[in-house]
Design a protein around this motif. Structure first.
Motif, PDB file in Angstrom:
ATOM      1  N   ARG A   1     -11.625-146.911 -40.873  1.00 55.13           N
ATOM      2  CA  ARG A   1     -12.495-146.411 -40.442  1.00 55.13           C
ATOM      3  C   ARG A   1     -12.323-145.175 -38.924  1.00 55.13           C
ATOM      4  NH1 ARG A   1     -15.940-151.395 -37.976  1.00 55.13           N
ATOM      5  NH2 ARG A   1     -16.134-150.149 -36.073  1.00 55.13           N
ATOM      6  N   GLU A   2     -10.024-146.023 -38.849  1.00 50.84           N
ATOM      7  CA  GLU A   2     -10.167-144.687 -37.636  1.00 50.84           C
ATOM      8  C   GLU A   2      -9.758-143.623 -38.561  1.00 50.84           C
ATOM      9  OE1 GLU A   2      -8.075-144.296 -34.300  1.00 50.84           O
ATOM     10  OE2 GLU A   2      -9.802-146.573 -34.916  1.00 50.84           O
TER      11      GLU A   2
ATOM     12  N   GLU B   1     -11.913-142.024 -40.354  1.00 48.42           N
ATOM     13  CA  GLU B   1     -13.802-141.588 -40.479  1.00 48.42           C
ATOM     14  C   GLU B   1     -13.597-141.039 -39.837  1.00 48.42           C
ATOM     15  OE1 GLU B   1     -15.853-144.396 -42.078  1.00 48.42           O
ATOM     16  OE2 GLU B   1     -15.493-143.835 -44.549  1.00 48.42           O
ATOM     17  N   ARG B   2     -13.598-142.184 -37.406  1.00 50.08           N
ATOM     18  CA  ARG B   2     -13.955-141.291 -37.098  1.00 50.08           C
ATOM     19  C   ARG B   2     -12.682-140.165 -36.631  1.00 50.08           C
ATOM     20  NH1 ARG B   2     -11.209-142.178 -32.237  1.00 50.08           N
ATOM     21  NH2 ARG B   2      -9.481-142.960 -32.755  1.00 50.08           N
ATOM     22  N   ILE B   3     -12.036-140.002 -37.204  1.00 46.01           N
ATOM     23  CA  ILE B   3     -10.572-138.561 -36.362  1.00 46.01           C
ATOM     24  C   ILE B   3     -11.588-137.583 -36.960  1.00 46.01           C
ATOM     25  CG2 ILE B   3      -8.903-137.599 -36.767  1.00 46.01           C
ATOM     26  CD1 ILE B   3      -7.141-141.151 -36.519  1.00 46.01           C
ATOM     27  N   GLU B   4     -12.300-138.026 -38.511  1.00 48.28           N
ATOM     28  CA  GLU B   4     -12.598-137.096 -39.325  1.00 48.28           C
ATOM     29  C   GLU B   4     -13.754-135.997 -38.436  1.00 48.28           C
ATOM     30  OE1 GLU B   4     -14.536-137.821 -42.660  1.00 48.28           O
ATOM     31  OE2 GLU B   4     -13.462-135.985 -43.858  1.00 48.28           O
ATOM     32  N   ALA B   5     -14.580-137.122 -37.594  1.00 46.36           N
ATOM     33  CA  ALA B   5     -16.387-136.974 -37.457  1.00 46.36           C
ATOM     34  C   ALA B   5     -15.517-135.825 -35.903  1.00 46.36           C
ATOM     35  CB  ALA B   5     -16.815-138.142 -37.272  1.00 46.36           C
ATOM     36  N   GLU B   6     -14.750-136.420 -35.493  1.00 40.14           N
ATOM     37  CA  GLU B   6     -14.014-135.879 -34.083  1.00 40.14           C
ATOM     38  C   GLU B   6     -13.401-134.371 -34.705  1.00 40.14           C
ATOM     39  OE1 GLU B   6     -14.310-136.495 -31.195  1.00 40.14           O
ATOM     40  OE2 GLU B   6     -13.343-135.014 -29.926  1.00 40.14           O
TER      41      GLU B   6
ATOM     42  N   ARG C   1     -16.895-132.276 -34.898  1.00 41.58           N
ATOM     43  CA  ARG C   1     -17.935-132.545 -34.018  1.00 41.58           C
ATOM     44  C   ARG C   1     -16.751-131.060 -33.230  1.00 41.58           C
ATOM     45  NH1 ARG C   1     -18.136-133.504 -28.746  1.00 41.58           N
ATOM     46  NH2 ARG C   1     -15.414-134.737 -28.301  1.00 41.58           N
TER      47      ARG C   1
ATOM     48  N   TYR D   1      -3.914-136.686 -34.410  1.00 39.51           N
ATOM     49  CA  TYR D   1      -4.156-137.532 -34.391  1.00 39.51           C
ATOM     50  C   TYR D   1      -3.563-138.739 -35.053  1.00 39.51           C
ATOM     51  CZ  TYR D   1      -6.700-137.324 -30.379  1.00 39.51           C
ATOM     52  OH  TYR D   1      -7.296-137.206 -28.656  1.00 39.51           O
TER      53      TYR D   1
ATOM     54  N   LYS E   1      -3.071-142.799 -34.584  1.00 38.78           N
ATOM     55  CA  LYS E   1      -4.215-143.673 -34.157  1.00 38.78           C
ATOM     56  C   LYS E   1      -4.434-144.895 -35.875  1.00 38.78           C
ATOM     57  CE  LYS E   1      -5.566-142.606 -30.495  1.00 38.78           C
ATOM     58  NZ  LYS E   1      -5.385-143.958 -29.359  1.00 38.78           N
TER      59      LYS E   1
ATOM     60  N   THR F   1     -11.493-152.059 -33.939  1.00 31.01           N
ATOM     61  CA  THR F   1     -11.398-151.073 -32.976  1.00 31.01           C
ATOM     62  C   THR F   1     -10.555-151.145 -32.059  1.00 31.01           C
ATOM     63  OG1 THR F   1     -13.625-150.049 -33.634  1.00 31.01           O
ATOM     64  CG2 THR F   1     -12.893-149.588 -31.886  1.00 31.01           C
TER      65      THR F   1
END
Lengths: 150, 83
Positions: A58-59, A61-66, A69, A114, A118, B60
């Motif tokens: 999840r982390e 994927e979140r970092i890659e999406a950022e 962006r 990141y 993270k 999270t």
């Protein structure tokens, strides 16, 4: 794309697969993290990476999406291994592809900074005095924080 | 709720995972950590330095004032060292 796995990876094959058929790509930046045999004045014979299955993905994927962006990326890849590794082994691969080099270079560095602060991974090193958990490095926080400056 | 411990917090506490019925009056992450520290020296040692503790609820990252509810997955771990 994100992968969390115990197996090694082939950097050339991964970059080839990432870019194949995407002819708008003008450049790929990549970073490969390797296991060192020394930390400070201690020799390290092996290392075990623990992670938090589920949250790790999840982390990442979140970092890659950022990163996607912030920069005009055509493709990106993060592979991070877990389990026991020996000196010289590959630990992590980040590859970013864009039409022009600046976006590829910058986003690759951003992803590594990141990820290091993270993504829930922890290193335990095997030294001549026994196993020890690696302490977080304040310089990694500083490296990540520069991306939040205006 | 499910509690997970990782890395040196796991080795200090001596367990990777446990089920806990949310005690009455424990409404947020800070209160949970105080409750856990009161369970004994292993917990007090592992969780004593708040700057060296990170918490994720349902995978999270959260702050100390994040509210808790039954069924949450609460992970407690040291600052990460991957890459």
């Amino acid at each position: 794309m994100i992968r969390v796995q115990p197996e090694d990876f082939d950097v050339g094959a991964e970059i080839e697969a990432l870019t194949r058929g995407k002819t708008g790509i003008g450049g790929v930046a990549s970073f490969v993290g390797l296991m060192r045999d020394v930390a400070g004045d201690k020799s390290i014979s092996a290392m075990t990476l623990e992670h938090y299955p589920g949250m790790t993905e999840r982390e990442l994927e979140r970092i890659e999406a950022e990163a996607q962006r912030r920069w005009p990326l055509i493709a990106s890849l993060v592979i991070h291994r877990y389990g026991r590794m020996l000196p010289g082994d590959r630990i992590v691969l980040v590859a970013t592809a864009s039409a022009h080099r600046a976006a590829a270079f910058e986003s690759c560095e951003f992803l590594m900074d990141y990820l290091k602060t993270k993504a829930p991974f922890w290193k335990q090193e095997e030294t001549p005095e026994g196993a020890r958990w690696v302490a977080a490095d304040a310089s990694d926080d500083a490296a990540a924080s520069r991306w939040t400056k205006e | 709720m499910k509690l997970l411990y990782f890395a040196h917090l796991r080795t200090k506490i001596g367990t990777a995972e446990e089920q806990l019925d949310l005690p009455p009056g424990i409404g947020d992450v800070a209160a949970l950590l105080e409750f856990l520290k009161g369970r004994g020296p292993k917990f007090a040692d592992a969780l004593g330095n708040r700057k060296a503790v990170r918490v994720a609820v349902n995978q999270t990252y959260v702050g100390w004032d994040h509210p808790l509810k039954p069924g949450d997955e609460v992970a407690i771990f040291p600052p990460v060292t991957g890459g």
